[in-house]
Write a protein that holds these residues in place. Sequence first.
Motif, PDB file in Angstrom:
ATOM      1  N   MET A   1       0.839  -1.199   0.000  1.00 53.05           N
ATOM      2  CA  MET A   1       0.000   0.000   0.000  1.00 53.05           C
ATOM      3  C   MET A   1       0.872   1.246   0.000  1.00 53.05           C
ATOM      4  SD  MET A   1      -3.226  -0.775   2.542  1.00 53.05           S
ATOM      5  CE  MET A   1      -2.252  -1.319   3.950  1.00 53.05           C
ATOM      6  N   LYS A   2       0.358   2.293  -0.611  1.00 51.15           N
ATOM      7  CA  LYS A   2       1.075   3.561  -0.661  1.00 51.15           C
ATOM      8  C   LYS A   2       0.468   4.523   0.355  1.00 51.15           C
ATOM      9  CE  LYS A   2       2.478   7.233  -3.832  1.00 51.15           C
ATOM     10  NZ  LYS A   2       2.374   7.759  -5.217  1.00 51.15           N
ATOM     11  N   SER A   3       1.320   5.129   1.172  1.00 48.69           N
ATOM     12  CA  SER A   3       0.822   6.054   2.192  1.00 48.69           C
ATOM     13  C   SER A   3       0.296   7.325   1.526  1.00 48.69           C
ATOM     14  CB  SER A   3       1.915   6.401   3.206  1.00 48.69           C
ATOM     15  OG  SER A   3       2.975   7.098   2.593  1.00 48.69           O
ATOM     16  N   LYS A  19       2.398   6.981   9.412  1.00 50.17           N
ATOM     17  CA  LYS A  19       2.019   7.053   8.012  1.00 50.17           C
ATOM     18  C   LYS A  19       0.558   6.614   7.921  1.00 50.17           C
ATOM     19  CE  LYS A  19       6.532   6.090   5.881  1.00 50.17           C
ATOM     20  NZ  LYS A  19       7.260   5.174   4.953  1.00 50.17           N
ATOM     21  N   TYR A  21      -2.744   5.255   5.569  1.00 50.93           N
ATOM     22  CA  TYR A  21      -3.095   4.514   4.363  1.00 50.93           C
ATOM     23  C   TYR A  21      -4.618   4.400   4.259  1.00 50.93           C
ATOM     24  CZ  TYR A  21       1.758   2.905   4.901  1.00 50.93           C
ATOM     25  OH  TYR A  21       3.112   2.846   5.066  1.00 50.93           O
ATOM     26  N   SER A  22      -5.139   4.427   3.067  1.00 56.32           N
ATOM     27  CA  SER A  22      -6.571   4.230   2.881  1.00 56.32           C
ATOM     28  C   SER A  22      -6.939   2.821   3.331  1.00 56.32           C
ATOM     29  CB  SER A  22      -6.953   4.425   1.414  1.00 56.32           C
ATOM     30  OG  SER A  22      -8.334   4.180   1.236  1.00 56.32           O
ATOM     31  N   ALA A  23      -8.000   2.695   4.119  1.00 56.80           N
ATOM     32  CA  ALA A  23      -8.405   1.394   4.654  1.00 56.80           C
ATOM     33  C   ALA A  23      -9.496   0.733   3.815  1.00 56.80           C
ATOM     34  CB  ALA A  23      -8.900   1.554   6.095  1.00 56.80           C
ATOM     35  N   THR A  24      -9.935   1.403   2.759  1.00 53.95           N
ATOM     36  CA  THR A  24     -11.019   0.857   1.947  1.00 53.95           C
ATOM     37  C   THR A  24     -10.650   0.888   0.471  1.00 53.95           C
ATOM     38  OG1 THR A  24     -12.103   3.018   1.723  1.00 53.95           O
ATOM     39  CG2 THR A  24     -12.764   1.627   3.582  1.00 53.95           C
ATOM     40  N   GLU A  25     -11.351   0.081  -0.310  1.00 53.38           N
ATOM     41  CA  GLU A  25     -11.232   0.122  -1.762  1.00 53.38           C
ATOM     42  C   GLU A  25     -12.585  -0.202  -2.360  1.00 53.38           C
ATOM     43  OE1 GLU A  25      -8.238  -2.692  -2.796  1.00 53.38           O
ATOM     44  OE2 GLU A  25      -9.394  -4.440  -2.182  1.00 53.38           O
ATOM     45  N   TYR A 109      -8.985   5.222   7.793  1.00 48.48           N
ATOM     46  CA  TYR A 109      -7.602   5.148   7.305  1.00 48.48           C
ATOM     47  C   TYR A 109      -6.749   4.413   8.333  1.00 48.48           C
ATOM     48  CZ  TYR A 109      -9.226   8.927   4.245  1.00 48.48           C
ATOM     49  OH  TYR A 109      -9.945   9.680   3.344  1.00 48.48           O
ATOM     50  N   GLU A 112       0.167   3.584  10.567  1.00 47.50           N
ATOM     51  CA  GLU A 112       1.348   2.746  10.795  1.00 47.50           C
ATOM     52  C   GLU A 112       2.422   3.591  11.476  1.00 47.50           C
ATOM     53  OE1 GLU A 112       3.935  -0.062   7.896  1.00 47.50           O
ATOM     54  OE2 GLU A 112       3.977   2.077   7.405  1.00 47.50           O
TER      55      GLU A 112
END
Length: 257
Positions: A1-3, A19, A21-25, A109, A112
């Motif tokens: 995943m990209k931050s 950092k 990250y999006s938690a959904t898609e 989100y 990390e």
Amino acid sequence: MKSIWNGAIGFGLVNIPVKMYSATESSTLDLDMLDKSDLSNIRFKRVNEKTGKEVEWDNIVKGYKLNDRYIVLDEEDFEAASPEKSKVFSIQQFVDEDEIDSVYFEAPYFLEPQKNGENAYSLLLQALKKTRKVGVGTFIMRNKEILGIVKPYHDVLIINKIRFPEELREYEELNIPPKKVKPNELKMAVALIDLNSETFDGEQYKDTYSADLLKIIKQKAKGQKLKVAKGAEPTDRTIDLMEKLKASLEKSKKNIS
């Protein structure tokens, strides 16, 4: 995943570098817009409304119209607005999550810990679990102030973006029925709810529409003829509400037994 954001969680005088990250898609199919005549892809261009010519990204700036003229903003202007919020999600208060109405919630989100922030990250995670509280605060992301809560999600901290109160529309213009209901109907409706109440399990809900649509796409690719089954149309109105409630209760009892 990209931050999508690098910063820190402000917990009292402790800053926890993180950092985000999006938690959904999205689970929907990626459909392209095509020209019906030859199935060519439709492309959207950034066009100058005066010249009609396409504008390159390097020549696009952002501006705000003030007194009939545009004030152009650059990156330094965005950074100068609330600089203390640009890199730190500062927790301003701790509250019970159920105090926040679900209408305010938006996107979650993952967080990390960055190097040297692991211990403080674990401390905040365990402290929030023990107190069953969530931290409320704001930060700047993509030139916009974000209101959110930081909370535990299993063994990770997340920020759940929530709406500002001014973002919610008023509902007074809607045609809402009067609050009065018949006592017997209310009693029956409550019984129906109680009979169908259980612990929430998100795993039982699946996006079946996208899967069904993909099956149709594959069938069409093979040249197969589709059998279209129409869904039942909902009735316009309930004539006898009590009878409908009784029938619903009987159906629920049969499903349970």
